[in-house]
Design an enzyme around this catalytic site. Structure first.
Site, PDB file in Angstrom:
ATOM      1  N   ASN A   9      17.639  15.091  26.509  1.00  0.00           N
ATOM      2  CA  ASN A   9      17.363  16.512  26.242  1.00  0.00           C
ATOM      3  C   ASN A   9      17.554  16.771  24.752  1.00  0.00           C
ATOM      4  OD1 ASN A   9      17.290  19.288  26.113  1.00  0.00           O
ATOM      5  ND2 ASN A   9      19.227  19.598  27.207  1.00  0.00           N
ATOM      6  N   LYS A  11      16.980  19.474  23.185  1.00  0.00           N
ATOM      7  CA  LYS A  11      17.310  20.886  22.932  1.00  0.00           C
ATOM      8  C   LYS A  11      16.429  21.437  21.806  1.00  0.00           C
ATOM      9  CE  LYS A  11      21.934  19.943  24.550  1.00  0.00           C
ATOM     10  NZ  LYS A  11      23.321  20.348  24.607  1.00  0.00           N
ATOM     11  N   HIS A  94      20.158  24.407  32.986  1.00  0.00           N
ATOM     12  CA  HIS A  94      21.110  23.831  32.030  1.00  0.00           C
ATOM     13  C   HIS A  94      22.173  24.889  31.712  1.00  0.00           C
ATOM     14  CE1 HIS A  94      22.789  22.207  28.337  1.00  0.00           C
ATOM     15  NE2 HIS A  94      22.285  21.034  28.690  1.00  0.00           N
ATOM     16  N   GLU A  96      23.429  25.881  29.094  1.00  0.00           N
ATOM     17  CA  GLU A  96      23.096  26.766  27.967  1.00  0.00           C
ATOM     18  C   GLU A  96      22.138  27.872  28.417  1.00  0.00           C
ATOM     19  OE1 GLU A  96      21.846  23.591  25.398  1.00  0.00           O
ATOM     20  OE2 GLU A  96      23.910  22.876  25.345  1.00  0.00           O
ATOM     21  N   GLY A 172      28.406  18.354  24.606  1.00  0.00           N
ATOM     22  CA  GLY A 172      28.413  18.492  23.147  1.00  0.00           C
ATOM     23  C   GLY A 172      29.799  18.553  22.546  1.00  0.00           C
TER      24      GLY A 172
HETATM   25  C1  PEP Z   1      23.204  18.113  27.534  1.00  0.00           C
HETATM   26  O1  PEP Z   1      22.687  18.755  26.653  1.00  0.00           O
HETATM   27  O2  PEP Z   1      22.788  18.234  28.687  1.00  0.00           O
HETATM   28  C2  PEP Z   1      24.305  17.229  27.198  1.00  0.00           C
HETATM   29  C3  PEP Z   1      24.892  16.582  28.164  1.00  0.00           C
HETATM   30  O3  PEP Z   1      24.656  17.147  25.872  1.00  0.00           O
HETATM   31  P1  PEP Z   1      25.655  16.049  25.225  1.00  0.00           P
HETATM   32  O4  PEP Z   1      25.195  14.707  25.703  1.00  0.00           O
HETATM   33  O5  PEP Z   1      25.464  16.218  23.742  1.00  0.00           O
HETATM   34  O6  PEP Z   1      27.015  16.380  25.681  1.00  0.00           O
END
Ligand code: PEP
Length: 249
Positions: A9, A11, A94, A96, A172
């Site tokens: 992903n 983003k 997700h 977010e 993250g």
């Molecule tokens: C995500 O965006 O779904 C995610 C798991 O990010 P990260 O791997 O950066 O924690």
């Protein structure tokens, strides 16, 4: 049969030139047979990426879509539009999106339905916040997210879905759920599905882990019996890391 999947992903990162450079490096890498690798860039890159991926086995995913077919929904993109440019998977729910765009499992259930109706596969995300885990509410939260987002589907439709467990506190942050913590929740999700749909469906659905997956922890996570791969954020923006994670089964 359960599919081994690593989905990257991106983003809201990388302009078109940067994105193409990263995609070319991923295409040039060696991803093991047996792993479904999915690249999930911003909407605006999807069309040109599909052409770049045409002679590869790498699949294309989108980060969201609208639940209606078309109409006066300024700024939105429909599942049919995604299908028309060669998208196969759509991330829905997700954390977010849940946090910043007020999406909830019930509204997501309409998106899930539309994505399946258009012949695409949802990657449906669930996961608890740190506060919810500390209060011991994580099992109930995850059960409700899975039930409210997915349990209106019939068996065949559910088997078209991929579930991603992403503890919000691990996204993250560099903080990963331990393999034991992740496995516990994955087994719980599978049991929740089995209770509603039976063992055959539960055993055949892929459940991904997401939350600071990196090349140095992917193998241990993917070795857990109920973890079928990863939904990867930060590490998906580096070709070598993404490929190493894809090859961690
Ligand atoms: C995500 O965006 O779904 C995610 C798991 O990010 P990260 O791997 O950066 O924690």
């Amino acid at each position: 049969m359960r599919q081994k999947i690593v989905a990257g992903n991106w983003k809201m990162n990388l302009d078109l030139a940067e994105g193409k450079e990263l995609l070319l490096s991923i295409i040039d890498g060696q991803i093991n047979e047996g792993t479904t690798a999915i690249v999930i860039p911003p909407f605006i890159h999807l069309n040109s990426f599909k052409q770049m991926l045409s002679h590869t086995k790498i699949a294309l995913g989108a980060q969201n879509c609208h639940q209606q077919d078309s109409g006066a929904f300024t700024g939105e993109v429909s599942a049919a539009m995604l299908k028309s440019v060669g998208v196969e998977y759509v991330v829905l729910g997700h954390s977010e999106r849940r946090e910043y765009f007020m999406e909830d499992s019930l509204s997501l259930s309409f998106k899930v339905t539309k994505v399946i109706e258009k012949g695409l596969r949802p990657i449906y995300c669930c996961g608890e916040t740190l506060a919810q885990r500390q209060e011991g509410e994580h099992f109930e939260i995850i059960r409700a997210q899975v039930k409210n987002g997915l349990f209106h589907l019939n068996e065949m439709e559910l088997l078209n879905c991929v579930v991603a467990y992403e503890p919000v506190w691990a996204i993250g942050t560099g903080e990963t759920a331990s393999p034991a913590q992740a496995q516990e929740i994955h087994a719980f999700i599978r049991k929740t599905i089995a209770t509603e749909y039976g063992d055959m469906v539960a055993e055949n659905i892929s459940i991904l882990y997401g939350g600071s997956v990196k090349p140095n922890n992917a193998e241990e996570l993917f070795n857990c019996p109920d973890i079928d791969g990863g939904l990867v954020g930060g590490a998906a923006l580096d070709a070598n890391s993404f490929i190493a994670i894809c090859n961690s089964f």
